[in-house]
Design a protein around this motif. Structure first.
Motif, short mmCIF file in Angstrom:
data_model
loop_
_atom_site.label_atom_id
_atom_site.label_comp_id
_atom_site.label_asym_id
_atom_site.label_seq_id
_atom_site.Cartn_x
_atom_site.Cartn_y
_atom_site.Cartn_z
N SER A 43 0.68 -1.01 -0.13
CA SER A 43 0.08 0.15 0.04
C SER A 43 0.95 1.06 -0.03
N ASN A 44 1.95 1.24 0.60
CA ASN A 44 3.03 2.49 0.68
C ASN A 44 3.67 2.42 -0.58
N GLY A 45 3.80 1.51 -1.37
CA GLY A 45 4.17 1.85 -2.73
C GLY A 45 3.28 2.52 -3.76
N ILE A 46 2.13 2.04 -3.43
CA ILE A 46 0.91 2.57 -4.21
C ILE A 46 0.94 4.21 -3.81
N PHE A 47 1.09 4.61 -2.52
CA PHE A 47 0.88 5.91 -1.95
C PHE A 47 2.08 6.59 -2.65
N GLN A 48 3.26 5.94 -2.86
CA GLN A 48 4.24 6.78 -3.16
C GLN A 48 4.22 6.87 -4.85
N LEU A 49 3.73 6.09 -5.64
CA LEU A 49 3.35 6.32 -6.95
C LEU A 49 2.29 7.29 -7.12
N ILE A 50 1.40 7.32 -6.42
CA ILE A 50 0.32 8.67 -6.40
C ILE A 50 1.00 9.76 -6.13
N ASN A 51 1.94 9.96 -5.31
CA ASN A 51 2.70 11.26 -4.95
C ASN A 51 3.65 11.61 -5.98
N GLN A 52 4.33 10.51 -6.58
CA GLN A 52 5.13 10.71 -7.65
C GLN A 52 4.41 11.39 -8.90
N ARG A 53 3.46 10.75 -9.04
CA ARG A 53 2.72 11.19 -10.29
C ARG A 53 2.24 12.83 -10.15
N LEU A 54 1.86 13.09 -8.79
CA LEU A 54 1.50 14.58 -8.55
C LEU A 54 2.66 15.47 -8.58
N THR A 55 3.77 15.06 -8.36
CA THR A 55 5.04 15.99 -8.31
C THR A 55 5.31 16.39 -9.82
N TYR A 56 4.61 15.88 -10.82
CA TYR A 56 4.71 16.36 -12.13
C TYR A 56 3.90 17.68 -12.31
N MET A 57 3.04 18.01 -11.56
CA MET A 57 2.12 19.06 -11.61
C MET A 57 2.94 20.37 -11.92
N GLN A 58 3.81 20.69 -11.02
CA GLN A 58 4.63 21.93 -11.12
C GLN A 58 5.18 22.05 -12.65
N ASP A 59 5.70 21.15 -13.35
CA ASP A 59 6.13 21.24 -14.61
C ASP A 59 4.74 21.36 -15.55
N VAL A 60 3.87 20.89 -15.43
CA VAL A 60 2.58 21.28 -16.07
C VAL A 60 2.11 22.41 -15.94
N ALA A 61 1.95 22.95 -14.65
CA ALA A 61 1.71 24.30 -14.56
C ALA A 61 2.62 25.51 -15.09
N LEU A 62 3.84 25.02 -14.97
CA LEU A 62 4.95 26.01 -15.51
C LEU A 62 4.69 26.08 -17.13
N PHE A 63 4.58 24.90 -17.61
CA PHE A 63 4.16 24.72 -19.21
C PHE A 63 3.05 25.52 -19.56
N LYS A 64 2.19 25.28 -18.91
CA LYS A 64 0.64 26.03 -19.32
C LYS A 64 0.80 27.53 -18.87
N ALA A 65 1.63 27.85 -17.99
CA ALA A 65 1.62 29.33 -17.64
C ALA A 65 2.60 30.22 -18.91
N LYS A 66 3.51 29.18 -19.16
CA LYS A 66 4.47 30.17 -20.23
C LYS A 66 3.95 30.15 -21.67
N ASN A 67 2.71 29.15 -21.51
CA ASN A 67 2.33 28.99 -22.97
C ASN A 67 0.95 29.40 -23.00
N HIS A 68 0.29 30.05 -22.00
CA HIS A 68 -0.97 30.84 -21.95
C HIS A 68 -1.85 29.78 -22.12
N SER A 69 -1.87 28.62 -21.38
CA SER A 69 -2.71 27.51 -21.64
C SER A 69 -3.64 27.26 -20.42
N ALA A 70 -4.75 26.91 -20.50
CA ALA A 70 -5.57 26.96 -19.32
C ALA A 70 -5.41 25.53 -18.74
N VAL A 71 -5.62 25.57 -17.43
CA VAL A 71 -5.17 24.51 -16.43
C VAL A 71 -6.30 23.29 -16.78
N ALA A 72 -7.69 23.90 -16.72
CA ALA A 72 -8.50 22.79 -17.29
C ALA A 72 -8.69 22.50 -18.68
#
Length: 179
Positions: free
Chosen positions: A23-52
């Motif tokens: 279960s902890n391995g599953i939780f770690q994977l969920i967290n790892q997936r969410l850590t990519y959101m900073q990159d996604v946000a920065l890409f969208k901010a720089k490209n004036h793309s909507a979050v949704a």
């Protein structure tokens, strides 16, 4: 008699340790997936793309549900979990962007969304589904006692306690397909 009791206790503890590790391995994977959101946000901010991006969300959800069913999970039982992850991902992106209204991003470089981030997000999503399926097939369950471990492990910056609660509660609802 003592030997039998000791053996049963060891067997129980080793089973709990394996379940906790899974279960902890599953939780770690969920967290790892969410850590990519900073990159996604920065890409969208720089490209004036909507979050949704509802069309993209629908596409991701449909693919995830097919993968879940192929892994032996009831698609209707995991849909809320996928939605909770996407909602948390959007909330994290919005929170980063809100921070950047008053301060510059610490790092203005980001991983490419199309060639690096999205493929990794899909890979992690597939791995999460597979691990959840294996965990449930091995008799595991996401009971309330695991909530503290979930909250401690899923700790990505800008993830609120309500985001975590929604994800954990939806994780508890996932069921295997009854054959």
């Amino acid at each position: 008699m003592k030997l039998v009791v000791t053996w049963l206790l060891c067997l129980t503890l080793s089973t709990l340790t394996v379940a906790d590790t899974m279960s902890n391995g599953i939780f770690q994977l969920i967290n790892q997936r969410l850590t990519y959101m900073q990159d996604v946000a920065l890409f969208k901010a720089k490209n004036h793309s909507a979050v949704a991006d509802l069309a993209r969300e629908k596409q991701v959800l449909e693919k995830a549900l097919v993968g879940a069913q192929q892994s032996g999970l009831q698609p209707d039982s995991i849909a809320d979990f996928f939605q909770a992850q996407m909602d948390a991902a959007k909330a994290i992106q919005y929170r980063y962007m809100a921070d950047w209204l008053s301060t510059r991003p610490e790092n203005s470089e980001y991983r490419d969304l199309a060639s690096e981030v999205r493929p990794k997000l899909l890979e992690l999503g597939d791995e999460i589904v597979l691990r959840i399926s294996e965990y449930l097939k091995d008799g595991g369950s996401f009971d309330n006692k695991m909530h503290k471990d979930f909250v401690r492990t899923v700790n990505t910056k800008h993830l609120s306690e309500n985001d975590k609660k929604k994800m954990f509660e939806s994780l508890q609802m996932i069921r295997l397909i009854n054959n």
